[in-house]
Design a protein around this motif. Structure first.
Motif, PDB file in Angstrom:
ATOM      1  N   MET A   1       0.384   4.241  -2.713  1.00  0.00           N
ATOM      2  CA  MET A   1       0.039   5.571  -2.186  1.00  0.00           C
ATOM      3  C   MET A   1       1.054   6.610  -2.673  1.00  0.00           C
ATOM      4  O   MET A   1       0.675   7.720  -3.066  1.00  0.00           O
ATOM      5  CB  MET A   1       0.047   5.492  -0.657  1.00  0.00           C
ATOM      6  CG  MET A   1      -0.393   6.764   0.012  1.00  0.00           C
ATOM      7  SD  MET A   1      -2.160   6.866   0.149  1.00  0.00           S
ATOM      8  CE  MET A   1      -2.330   8.399   1.036  1.00  0.00           C
ATOM      9  N   THR A   2       2.340   6.238  -2.664  1.00  0.00           N
ATOM     10  CA  THR A   2       3.382   7.154  -3.144  1.00  0.00           C
ATOM     11  C   THR A   2       3.124   7.547  -4.595  1.00  0.00           C
ATOM     12  O   THR A   2       3.112   8.735  -4.944  1.00  0.00           O
ATOM     13  CB  THR A   2       4.766   6.490  -3.031  1.00  0.00           C
ATOM     14  OG1 THR A   2       4.983   6.107  -1.693  1.00  0.00           O
ATOM     15  CG2 THR A   2       5.864   7.431  -3.490  1.00  0.00           C
ATOM     16  N   LEU A   3       2.885   6.526  -5.435  1.00  0.00           N
ATOM     17  CA  LEU A   3       2.645   6.812  -6.851  1.00  0.00           C
ATOM     18  C   LEU A   3       1.409   7.687  -7.021  1.00  0.00           C
ATOM     19  O   LEU A   3       1.426   8.685  -7.752  1.00  0.00           O
ATOM     20  CB  LEU A   3       2.447   5.499  -7.619  1.00  0.00           C
ATOM     21  CG  LEU A   3       3.699   4.652  -7.820  1.00  0.00           C
ATOM     22  CD1 LEU A   3       3.337   3.334  -8.470  1.00  0.00           C
ATOM     23  CD2 LEU A   3       4.682   5.411  -8.694  1.00  0.00           C
TER      24      LEU A   3
ATOM     25  N   VAL B   1      -0.300   9.737  -4.889  1.00  0.00           N
ATOM     26  CA  VAL B   1      -0.266  11.140  -4.440  1.00  0.00           C
ATOM     27  C   VAL B   1       0.764  11.935  -5.242  1.00  0.00           C
ATOM     28  O   VAL B   1       0.535  13.102  -5.543  1.00  0.00           O
ATOM     29  CB  VAL B   1      -0.007  11.281  -2.930  1.00  0.00           C
ATOM     30  CG1 VAL B   1      -1.127  10.678  -2.135  1.00  0.00           C
ATOM     31  CG2 VAL B   1       1.317  10.704  -2.524  1.00  0.00           C
ATOM     32  N   PHE B   2       1.860  11.294  -5.635  1.00  0.00           N
ATOM     33  CA  PHE B   2       2.836  12.028  -6.441  1.00  0.00           C
ATOM     34  C   PHE B   2       2.205  12.449  -7.770  1.00  0.00           C
ATOM     35  O   PHE B   2       2.278  13.622  -8.162  1.00  0.00           O
ATOM     36  CB  PHE B   2       4.093  11.197  -6.705  1.00  0.00           C
ATOM     37  CG  PHE B   2       4.943  11.796  -7.789  1.00  0.00           C
ATOM     38  CD1 PHE B   2       5.614  12.988  -7.556  1.00  0.00           C
ATOM     39  CD2 PHE B   2       5.019  11.223  -9.051  1.00  0.00           C
ATOM     40  CE1 PHE B   2       6.365  13.581  -8.550  1.00  0.00           C
ATOM     41  CE2 PHE B   2       5.760  11.809 -10.051  1.00  0.00           C
ATOM     42  CZ  PHE B   2       6.429  12.989  -9.802  1.00  0.00           C
TER      43      PHE B   2
ATOM     44  N   ILE C   1       9.092  11.202  -1.042  1.00  0.00           N
ATOM     45  CA  ILE C   1       7.658  11.013  -0.769  1.00  0.00           C
ATOM     46  C   ILE C   1       7.435   9.661  -0.096  1.00  0.00           C
ATOM     47  O   ILE C   1       6.690   9.547   0.885  1.00  0.00           O
ATOM     48  CB  ILE C   1       6.840  11.112  -2.073  1.00  0.00           C
ATOM     49  CG1 ILE C   1       6.862  12.533  -2.601  1.00  0.00           C
ATOM     50  CG2 ILE C   1       5.398  10.698  -1.827  1.00  0.00           C
ATOM     51  CD1 ILE C   1       6.135  12.705  -3.901  1.00  0.00           C
ATOM     52  N   TYR C   2       8.120   8.619  -0.623  1.00  0.00           N
ATOM     53  CA  TYR C   2       7.931   7.284  -0.039  1.00  0.00           C
ATOM     54  C   TYR C   2       8.332   7.276   1.431  1.00  0.00           C
ATOM     55  O   TYR C   2       7.609   6.749   2.280  1.00  0.00           O
ATOM     56  CB  TYR C   2       8.730   6.238  -0.817  1.00  0.00           C
ATOM     57  CG  TYR C   2       8.642   4.886  -0.174  1.00  0.00           C
ATOM     58  CD1 TYR C   2       7.481   4.129  -0.281  1.00  0.00           C
ATOM     59  CD2 TYR C   2       9.687   4.384   0.593  1.00  0.00           C
ATOM     60  CE1 TYR C   2       7.367   2.907   0.348  1.00  0.00           C
ATOM     61  CE2 TYR C   2       9.582   3.165   1.228  1.00  0.00           C
ATOM     62  CZ  TYR C   2       8.428   2.424   1.104  1.00  0.00           C
ATOM     63  OH  TYR C   2       8.304   1.234   1.733  1.00  0.00           O
TER      64      TYR C   2
ATOM     65  N   LEU D   1       1.706   7.731   6.972  1.00  0.00           N
ATOM     66  CA  LEU D   1       0.749   6.624   6.968  1.00  0.00           C
ATOM     67  C   LEU D   1       0.588   5.983   8.339  1.00  0.00           C
ATOM     68  O   LEU D   1      -0.552   5.741   8.762  1.00  0.00           O
ATOM     69  CB  LEU D   1       1.150   5.591   5.900  1.00  0.00           C
ATOM     70  CG  LEU D   1       1.191   6.134   4.474  1.00  0.00           C
ATOM     71  CD1 LEU D   1       1.481   5.032   3.486  1.00  0.00           C
ATOM     72  CD2 LEU D   1      -0.128   6.801   4.108  1.00  0.00           C
TER      73      LEU D   1
ATOM     74  N   LEU E   1      10.558  10.791  -5.542  1.00  0.00           N
ATOM     75  CA  LEU E   1       9.789   9.599  -5.174  1.00  0.00           C
ATOM     76  C   LEU E   1      10.296   9.001  -3.867  1.00  0.00           C
ATOM     77  O   LEU E   1       9.498   8.607  -3.009  1.00  0.00           O
ATOM     78  CB  LEU E   1       9.879   8.555  -6.298  1.00  0.00           C
ATOM     79  CG  LEU E   1       9.073   8.860  -7.547  1.00  0.00           C
ATOM     80  CD1 LEU E   1       9.266   7.767  -8.580  1.00  0.00           C
ATOM     81  CD2 LEU E   1       7.597   8.997  -7.226  1.00  0.00           C
TER      82      LEU E   1
ATOM     83  N   PHE F   1       0.812  -1.223   0.000  1.00  0.00           N
ATOM     84  CA  PHE F   1       0.000   0.000   0.000  1.00  0.00           C
ATOM     85  C   PHE F   1       0.848   1.278   0.000  1.00  0.00           C
ATOM     86  O   PHE F   1       0.543   2.209  -0.756  1.00  0.00           O
ATOM     87  CB  PHE F   1      -0.955  -0.053   1.194  1.00  0.00           C
ATOM     88  CG  PHE F   1      -1.543   1.252   1.596  1.00  0.00           C
ATOM     89  CD1 PHE F   1      -2.361   1.947   0.726  1.00  0.00           C
ATOM     90  CD2 PHE F   1      -1.286   1.801   2.848  1.00  0.00           C
ATOM     91  CE1 PHE F   1      -2.901   3.152   1.102  1.00  0.00           C
ATOM     92  CE2 PHE F   1      -1.822   2.997   3.216  1.00  0.00           C
ATOM     93  CZ  PHE F   1      -2.628   3.684   2.337  1.00  0.00           C
ATOM     94  N   PRO F   2       1.945   1.394   0.762  1.00  0.00           N
ATOM     95  CA  PRO F   2       2.728   2.646   0.719  1.00  0.00           C
ATOM     96  C   PRO F   2       3.276   2.960  -0.666  1.00  0.00           C
ATOM     97  O   PRO F   2       3.346   4.127  -1.047  1.00  0.00           O
ATOM     98  CB  PRO F   2       3.863   2.389   1.714  1.00  0.00           C
ATOM     99  CG  PRO F   2       3.339   1.363   2.637  1.00  0.00           C
ATOM    100  CD  PRO F   2       2.441   0.491   1.826  1.00  0.00           C
ATOM    101  N   TYR F   3       3.641   1.907  -1.445  1.00  0.00           N
ATOM    102  CA  TYR F   3       4.160   2.158  -2.788  1.00  0.00           C
ATOM    103  C   TYR F   3       3.075   2.742  -3.682  1.00  0.00           C
ATOM    104  O   TYR F   3       3.290   3.721  -4.397  1.00  0.00           O
ATOM    105  CB  TYR F   3       4.684   0.855  -3.399  1.00  0.00           C
ATOM    106  CG  TYR F   3       5.833   0.249  -2.634  1.00  0.00           C
ATOM    107  CD1 TYR F   3       7.133   0.656  -2.886  1.00  0.00           C
ATOM    108  CD2 TYR F   3       5.610  -0.702  -1.656  1.00  0.00           C
ATOM    109  CE1 TYR F   3       8.183   0.120  -2.172  1.00  0.00           C
ATOM    110  CE2 TYR F   3       6.649  -1.241  -0.937  1.00  0.00           C
ATOM    111  CZ  TYR F   3       7.939  -0.832  -1.204  1.00  0.00           C
ATOM    112  OH  TYR F   3       8.976  -1.352  -0.487  1.00  0.00           O
TER     113      TYR F   3
ATOM    114  N   LEU G   1       5.855   9.271   3.547  1.00  0.00           N
ATOM    115  CA  LEU G   1       4.582   8.574   3.737  1.00  0.00           C
ATOM    116  C   LEU G   1       4.752   7.361   4.632  1.00  0.00           C
ATOM    117  O   LEU G   1       4.017   7.178   5.600  1.00  0.00           O
ATOM    118  CB  LEU G   1       4.013   8.147   2.380  1.00  0.00           C
ATOM    119  CG  LEU G   1       3.438   9.239   1.492  1.00  0.00           C
ATOM    120  CD1 LEU G   1       2.864   8.634   0.231  1.00  0.00           C
ATOM    121  CD2 LEU G   1       2.354  10.020   2.215  1.00  0.00           C
ATOM    122  N   SER G   2       5.733   6.491   4.313  1.00  0.00           N
ATOM    123  CA  SER G   2       5.787   5.213   5.017  1.00  0.00           C
ATOM    124  C   SER G   2       6.327   5.371   6.431  1.00  0.00           C
ATOM    125  O   SER G   2       5.987   4.583   7.301  1.00  0.00           O
ATOM    126  CB  SER G   2       6.648   4.222   4.236  1.00  0.00           C
ATOM    127  OG  SER G   2       7.982   4.683   4.185  1.00  0.00           O
TER     128      SER G   2
END
Lengths: 296, 174
Positions: A144-146, A148-149, B37-38, B46, B34, A140-142, B41-42
């Motif tokens: 989500m990253t794609l 929102v980016f 952001i990753y 999140l 990227l 899910f984080p991957y 978020l992680s």
């Protein structure tokens, strides 16, 4: 875009014997040439079209940079801070503002920004869970990253005078091929050679299976291309069309119509920005599902 | 300057998207963006949001359970109240009935007493009337005898008292 320094230098060339041929060649060309062509168009009293100039990658600083767009663009090294850097950084900033600063209160009764962040979280979480199942939530984080980016890059690109990073195939191809390689490697790591069952339709009649396998294989390798070209194409086309209509606004007779058309297309582009981010994310989920459950 | 421009125009012709000289730059900065952001978020966003959502759903289910409990208690209290109300109603009916019965008994006793008194008075009165009637008849006989004696005397003759009495009595019988 047309500046005096560039115009003067080009005019010095144009005023030779082959000036007419030069300006004809220059139409639709790059920055310096556009300045030249624009000048020629002004001489003819016509319209100026260079809808693709907005996509030129420029350094932030120095000649030909975003503050001196009339100068020729210098060679761009991999480390040069460019307008790409700027707008990617703004996208990152937006993500941080929405998801980190917005949720800093950790409130049970959320503030507005926090509830928007929670909405994105819930939306993406549900999408991953619905498409990939519970096992997909690890990734899910991957997704989500794609998501929102791309969403923020698309929306930031809609700000007038901005730079749409997702309109560049270099950017979307990294995203698309990243998903492709990630999903393919994940498929083999999780399933071993039985990942290849993805291409072998056990429900189909036996004599059709090799043919279907070939078609499936081709479609599998076309995925990253379609995945990335779809996004870049949508954003590029929308921005270019808006720029063309904006050029028509220079003619007094059609300018009201042009403004109305730009407004309408802008609304459409707002939709497209959201939808393309969603499409990219949900296709990522679908590909991920293939890696998690390769058997049809 | 002019030759540079011509070179630039040849290099930059066509779509800027297909200018491969900018690809390393774009890919480099994209990967940085990227990764940032990753990580944001992680590592931060999140877990925080999922924590908030879990806490909220816990709070909501707790509150719902509490509300359910309170509702149950309200229902119980209502039942108790209803029961008390019904008991009070029965009790009040009982008291009213008792009062009515007592009042009836008092009334009956008073009526009987009064009837008795009335009967006694009536009997007294009847006795008096009979006495008066009897004495009246007697008085009439005496008066008649006196009147008859006086009449006889007035006519200038005298008669025996006994004869007059017998004659009057005889006449009165007739």
């Amino acid at each position: 875009m047309a500046s005096h320094t560039a115009t003067e230098t080009t005019e010095a060339v144009t005023h030779g014997a082959d000036g007419a041929v030069m300006s004809a060649d220059a139409v639709g060309a790059g920055d310096a040439a556009v300045a030249h062509g624009a000048d020629a168009a002004h001489d003819a009293g016509g319209l100026v079209f260079h809808p693709l100039d907005q996509f030129i990658v420029r350094p932030i600083f120095g000649d030909g940079g975003i503050f001196h767009p009339s100068m020729p663009v210098p060679p761009i090294h991999w480390y040069t801070p460019t307008n790409v850097t700027l707008w990617l950084a703004l996208a990152v900033l937006c993500v941080v503002l929405l998801f980190v600063v917005g949720s800093r209160g950790r409130a049970t009764i959320p503030s507005r920004v926090q509830s928007v962040g929670e909405l994105f979280y819930g939306f993406t979480h549900k999408m991953v869970e619905d498409v990939c199942g519970k096992e997909g939530l690890k990734y899910f984080p991957y997704v989500m990253t794609l998501f929102v980016f791309i969403l923020f890059a698309n929306f930031l690109g809609l700000i007038p005078m901005s730079f749409a990073t997702t309109s560049h195939i270099a950017v979307t191809a990294v995203l698309g091929f990243g998903v492709f390689f990630g999903v393919t490697i994940l498929g083999f790591v999780l399933n071993g050679p039985s990942f290849l069952k993805l291409f072998w339709m056990s429900e189909a009649p036996l004599f059709l299976r090799p043919i279907i396998a070939i078609i499936e294989l081709i479609s599998y390798f076309v995925r990253p291309v379609s995945h990335s070209v779809r996004l870049a194409g949508n954003i590029t086309a929308g921005h270019a069309v808006m720029k063309v209509f904006a050029a028509f606004a220079g003619l007094a007779i059609v300018s009201p119509l042009s403004v109305v058309a730009i407004t309408a297309i802008y609304g459409l582009e707002v939709l497209v920005a959201g939808i393309q981010a969603y499409v990219f994310a949900i296709l990522t989920c679908v590909y991920l599902k293939d890696a998690l459950h390769p058997a049809h | 300057m002019a030759t540079e421009n011509v070179v630039a125009q040849e290099v930059e012709s066509g779509m800027p998207q297909l200018d491969f000289s900018t690809f390393p730059n774009q890919i480099f900065w994209l990967l940085i963006a990227l990764v940032v952001i990753y990580l944001v978020l992680s590592r931060i966003a999140l877990p925080r949001i999922s924590g908030v959502l879990a806490e909220r759903s816990g709070t909501i289910s707790n509150d719902l359970a509490a509300a359910e409990d309170l509702k149950l208690r309200a229902t119980e209290a209502e039942a108790v109240y209803e029961k008390a109300l019904a008991d009070a109603r029965i009790e009040s009916n009982r008291i009213a009935d008792q009062a009515r019965v007592a009042a009836q008994a008092d009334l009956d006793a008073a009526m009987a007493d009064a009837d008795q008194k009335i009967a006694a008075q009536t009997a007294d009165a009847e006795a008096n009337i009979a006495e008066i009637r009897a004495s009246a008849t007697e008085n009439v006989a005496i008066v008649a005898k006196d009147v008859a004696e006086a009449l006889v005397a007035a006519m200038g003759s005298s008669a025996d008292q006994a004869t007059i009495d017998a004659a009057v009595t005889d006449r009165m019988k007739g």
